[in-house]
Design an enzyme around this catalytic site. Sequence first.
Site, PDB file in Angstrom:
ATOM      1  N   SER A 124      37.817  27.561  86.833  1.00 54.56           N
ATOM      2  CA  SER A 124      39.088  28.273  86.264  1.00 54.56           C
ATOM      3  C   SER A 124      38.961  28.627  85.036  1.00 54.56           C
ATOM      4  CB  SER A 124      40.072  26.867  86.373  1.00 54.56           C
ATOM      5  OG  SER A 124      41.324  27.213  85.240  1.00 54.56           O
ATOM      6  N   TYR A 149      42.844  17.890  84.316  1.00 62.53           N
ATOM      7  CA  TYR A 149      42.386  18.688  85.189  1.00 62.53           C
ATOM      8  C   TYR A 149      41.210  19.648  84.652  1.00 62.53           C
ATOM      9  CZ  TYR A 149      42.774  23.200  87.769  1.00 62.53           C
ATOM     10  OH  TYR A 149      42.389  24.316  88.563  1.00 62.53           O
ATOM     11  N   LYS A 153      37.150  20.570  85.901  1.00 64.45           N
ATOM     12  CA  LYS A 153      36.626  21.913  86.337  1.00 64.45           C
ATOM     13  C   LYS A 153      35.169  22.083  85.419  1.00 64.45           C
ATOM     14  CE  LYS A 153      39.197  23.149  89.324  1.00 64.45           C
ATOM     15  NZ  LYS A 153      38.791  23.030  90.858  1.00 64.45           N
TER      16      LYS A 153
HETATM   17  P1  NAD Z   1      46.271  24.347  96.632  1.00 66.98           P
HETATM   18  O1  NAD Z   1      46.795  23.067  96.259  1.00 66.98           O
HETATM   19  O2  NAD Z   1      47.108  25.382  97.311  1.00 66.98           O
HETATM   20  O3  NAD Z   1      44.929  24.206  97.720  1.00 66.98           O
HETATM   21  C1  NAD Z   1      44.093  23.095  97.486  1.00 66.98           C
HETATM   22  C2  NAD Z   1      43.949  22.437  98.738  1.00 66.98           C
HETATM   23  O4  NAD Z   1      43.016  21.402  98.810  1.00 66.98           O
HETATM   24  C3  NAD Z   1      45.315  21.766  99.493  1.00 66.98           C
HETATM   25  O5  NAD Z   1      45.411  22.280 100.764  1.00 66.98           O
HETATM   26  C4  NAD Z   1      45.154  20.290  99.271  1.00 66.98           C
HETATM   27  O6  NAD Z   1      45.878  19.581 100.126  1.00 66.98           O
HETATM   28  C5  NAD Z   1      43.683  20.205  99.400  1.00 66.98           C
HETATM   29  N1  NAD Z   1      43.100  18.828  98.822  1.00 66.98           N
HETATM   30  C6  NAD Z   1      43.475  18.435  97.732  1.00 66.98           C
HETATM   31  N2  NAD Z   1      42.433  17.383  97.505  1.00 66.98           N
HETATM   32  C7  NAD Z   1      41.876  17.225  98.582  1.00 66.98           C
HETATM   33  C8  NAD Z   1      41.144  16.265  99.043  1.00 66.98           C
HETATM   34  N3  NAD Z   1      40.460  15.144  98.462  1.00 66.98           N
HETATM   35  N4  NAD Z   1      40.453  16.413 100.444  1.00 66.98           N
HETATM   36  C9  NAD Z   1      40.864  17.391 101.103  1.00 66.98           C
HETATM   37  N5  NAD Z   1      41.641  18.249 100.795  1.00 66.98           N
HETATM   38  C10 NAD Z   1      42.198  18.108  99.610  1.00 66.98           C
HETATM   39  O7  NAD Z   1      45.686  25.036  95.266  1.00 66.98           O
HETATM   40  P2  NAD Z   1      44.908  26.459  95.191  1.00 66.98           P
HETATM   41  O8  NAD Z   1      45.707  27.265  94.222  1.00 66.98           O
HETATM   42  O9  NAD Z   1      44.625  27.097  96.575  1.00 66.98           O
HETATM   43  O10 NAD Z   1      43.545  26.091  94.378  1.00 66.98           O
HETATM   44  C11 NAD Z   1      42.461  26.199  95.152  1.00 66.98           C
HETATM   45  C12 NAD Z   1      41.446  25.714  93.951  1.00 66.98           C
HETATM   46  O11 NAD Z   1      41.316  26.934  93.033  1.00 66.98           O
HETATM   47  C13 NAD Z   1      41.513  24.348  93.275  1.00 66.98           C
HETATM   48  O12 NAD Z   1      40.275  23.835  93.211  1.00 66.98           O
HETATM   49  C14 NAD Z   1      42.237  24.772  92.174  1.00 66.98           C
HETATM   50  O13 NAD Z   1      41.880  23.781  90.959  1.00 66.98           O
HETATM   51  C15 NAD Z   1      41.551  26.119  91.809  1.00 66.98           C
HETATM   52  N6  NAD Z   1      42.111  27.054  90.841  1.00 66.98           N
HETATM   53  C16 NAD Z   1      43.487  27.449  91.338  1.00 66.98           C
HETATM   54  C17 NAD Z   1      44.165  28.091  90.271  1.00 66.98           C
HETATM   55  C18 NAD Z   1      45.610  28.475  90.623  1.00 66.98           C
HETATM   56  O14 NAD Z   1      46.368  28.983  89.759  1.00 66.98           O
HETATM   57  N7  NAD Z   1      46.258  28.488  91.846  1.00 66.98           N
HETATM   58  C19 NAD Z   1      43.419  28.803  89.210  1.00 66.98           C
HETATM   59  C20 NAD Z   1      42.137  28.400  89.020  1.00 66.98           C
HETATM   60  C21 NAD Z   1      41.721  27.449  89.847  1.00 66.98           C
HETATM   61  C1  WQD Z   2      51.496  31.473  82.797  1.00 72.49           C
HETATM   62  C2  WQD Z   2      52.603  31.778  81.527  1.00 72.49           C
HETATM   63  C3  WQD Z   2      53.376  30.175  80.131  1.00 72.49           C
HETATM   64  C4  WQD Z   2      56.438  28.760  83.321  1.00 72.49           C
HETATM   65  C5  WQD Z   2      47.584  27.307  84.690  1.00 72.49           C
HETATM   66  C6  WQD Z   2      46.429  26.429  84.238  1.00 72.49           C
HETATM   67  C7  WQD Z   2      45.262  27.051  84.604  1.00 72.49           C
HETATM   68  C8  WQD Z   2      45.076  27.791  85.962  1.00 72.49           C
HETATM   69  C9  WQD Z   2      46.103  28.850  86.024  1.00 72.49           C
HETATM   70  C10 WQD Z   2      44.179  26.181  87.532  1.00 72.49           C
HETATM   71  C11 WQD Z   2      52.292  31.003  80.367  1.00 72.49           C
HETATM   72  C12 WQD Z   2      54.616  31.105  80.952  1.00 72.49           C
HETATM   73  C13 WQD Z   2      55.373  29.634  82.804  1.00 72.49           C
HETATM   74  C14 WQD Z   2      57.523  28.947  83.116  1.00 72.49           C
HETATM   75  C15 WQD Z   2      56.840  30.390  81.281  1.00 72.49           C
HETATM   76  N1  WQD Z   2      45.177  27.029  86.978  1.00 72.49           N
HETATM   77  N2  WQD Z   2      55.651  30.426  81.670  1.00 72.49           N
HETATM   78  N3  WQD Z   2      57.907  29.846  81.749  1.00 72.49           N
HETATM   79  O1  WQD Z   2      49.229  27.763  82.136  1.00 72.49           O
HETATM   80  O2  WQD Z   2      48.389  30.059  82.205  1.00 72.49           O
HETATM   81  O3  WQD Z   2      47.495  28.476  83.501  1.00 72.49           O
HETATM   82  O4  WQD Z   2      47.675  27.999  85.818  1.00 72.49           O
HETATM   83  O5  WQD Z   2      43.105  26.087  87.408  1.00 72.49           O
HETATM   84  O6  WQD Z   2      44.111  26.137  84.349  1.00 72.49           O
HETATM   85  O7  WQD Z   2      46.722  25.755  83.218  1.00 72.49           O
HETATM   86  O8  WQD Z   2      49.847  29.350  84.083  1.00 72.49           O
HETATM   87  O9  WQD Z   2      51.647  29.967  85.587  1.00 72.49           O
HETATM   88  O10 WQD Z   2      51.850  28.077  84.057  1.00 72.49           O
HETATM   89  O11 WQD Z   2      51.843  29.981  82.935  1.00 72.49           O
HETATM   90  O12 WQD Z   2      57.163  30.948  80.305  1.00 72.49           O
HETATM   91  O13 WQD Z   2      58.593  28.312  83.765  1.00 72.49           O
HETATM   92  O14 WQD Z   2      53.884  31.631  82.041  1.00 72.49           O
HETATM   93  O15 WQD Z   2      53.885  29.887  79.019  1.00 72.49           O
HETATM   94  O16 WQD Z   2      52.191  31.782  79.255  1.00 72.49           O
HETATM   95  P1  WQD Z   2      48.658  28.922  82.888  1.00 72.49           P
HETATM   96  P2  WQD Z   2      51.304  29.337  84.230  1.00 72.49           P
END
Ligand code: NAD
Ligand code: WQD
Length: 335
Positions: A124, A149, A153
């Site tokens: 991330s 969190y 990562k």
């Molecule tokens: P998500 O929660 O939709 O998917 C994650 C899945 O993993 C879920 O289905 C959950 O049930 C499963 N899971 C969690 N812990 C588990 C475990 N111990 N064993 C088996 N399954 C498990 O999340 P996502 O948005 O699809 O994210 C996928 C990956 O990408 C994650 O590693 C997340 O940290 C990373 N990521 C997501 C975002 C985002 O904004 N969505 C941004 C950056 C990184």
């Molecule tokens: C986006 C923008 C808020 C909600 C997070 C994690 C990051 C990554 C992606 C996993 C920000 C603004 C949001 C609301 C708002 N995930 N906002 N009102 O914080 O950039 O990143 O998700 O790895 O690690 O921290 O994403 O979607 O929460 O926010 O104004 O009700 O929207 O301030 O600028 P963020 P977000």
Amino acid sequence: MILVSGGAGYIGSNTIIALSEMGYTDILSVDNYSNSNPDAYKRLEKITGKPILHINCDLSDRESALSVFQEHKIEGIIHFAALKSVPESVQDPALYYRNNVNALINLIDAAEKYSIKKFIFSSSCTVYGTPEKLPVEESTPFGKAESPYGLTKQLGEMILENYCLINKAFRAISLRYFNPAGAHESGLTGEVMTKRPNNLVPILAQQAAGLREKITVFGNDYNTKDGSCVRDYIHVSDIAEAHVLAYKHLEQMTENYDVFNLGSGSGNTTLEVVLSFEKENALNLNYEIGGRRSGDVEKIYASNKKAKEVLGWKPKRDLKEIVRSAWRWQQNSPD
Ligand code: NAD
Ligand code: WQD
């Protein structure tokens, strides 16, 4: 067979679609449904036209994780399974350390035991903390971890890089996603959350659907064009396609560990996203300007040059497609 951990989740399920479209049909999804639902597979089967093999397993439990590998011949792992809520991780850090770090360690352990050489890790942009220079390049060092969190990562990347030093036959790529958003173009699949979302785009979609009374824009006094924060919103289908390209790239890597940013390469303010959601979907959102959210970075967006040059990746969908597809899915969503 490719093991997709977290395959019922948001990005994992879209990656299963992309894998299937790009000719990889031998897939096993492993998920414990802590933030998803096995119904996701029915929707995936509708889109791909193929059954999705899946197992319910908590990958943070070593014995359970290893048992999956006894029963299936796995050639590579795309590891999405993790808990991802920043505020929840602040409330219960140990849950995040345990779940996210143990699941990764157990998969590496299995890779070692079963001679699996290919690994893709979901990282991330949070690893950068507050960057000094924009756009952020992969060479930018890790910033201070702003949440448990975020630390999981950073630790995940460090463990993988270190393991690659020891096991030269093992190849791994960490993909640093910026702000994944939107849904599959069909509107048939998207994120089904068991927890209330914290991310901006699903919150807008929920407000549009009447599931929330209003939206608060966190701050309008930042040093940006309209005062709200800047993020790099990237369509989930573009992220999914990058995984397939990265998986292919594992075979031709010169070093056995690498890292790529996955972002659009430019930023949008929160208010731009709100206004685009309204305009593209011809609706009005109920939003207000509130105070800053603690821990928010003012501005971050990716340099995606490396993923373009090395993986041959090109994001194809813009913010308009993100907000349109998010709304299409919200209208079909079982939430
Ligand atoms: P998500 O929660 O939709 O998917 C994650 C899945 O993993 C879920 O289905 C959950 O049930 C499963 N899971 C969690 N812990 C588990 C475990 N111990 N064993 C088996 N399954 C498990 O999340 P996502 O948005 O699809 O994210 C996928 C990956 O990408 C994650 O590693 C997340 O940290 C990373 N990521 C997501 C975002 C985002 O904004 N969505 C941004 C950056 C990184
Ligand atoms: C986006 C923008 C808020 C909600 C997070 C994690 C990051 C990554 C992606 C996993 C920000 C603004 C949001 C609301 C708002 N995930 N906002 N009102 O914080 O950039 O990143 O998700 O790895 O690690 O921290 O994403 O979607 O929460 O926010 O104004 O009700 O929207 O301030 O600028 P963020 P977000």
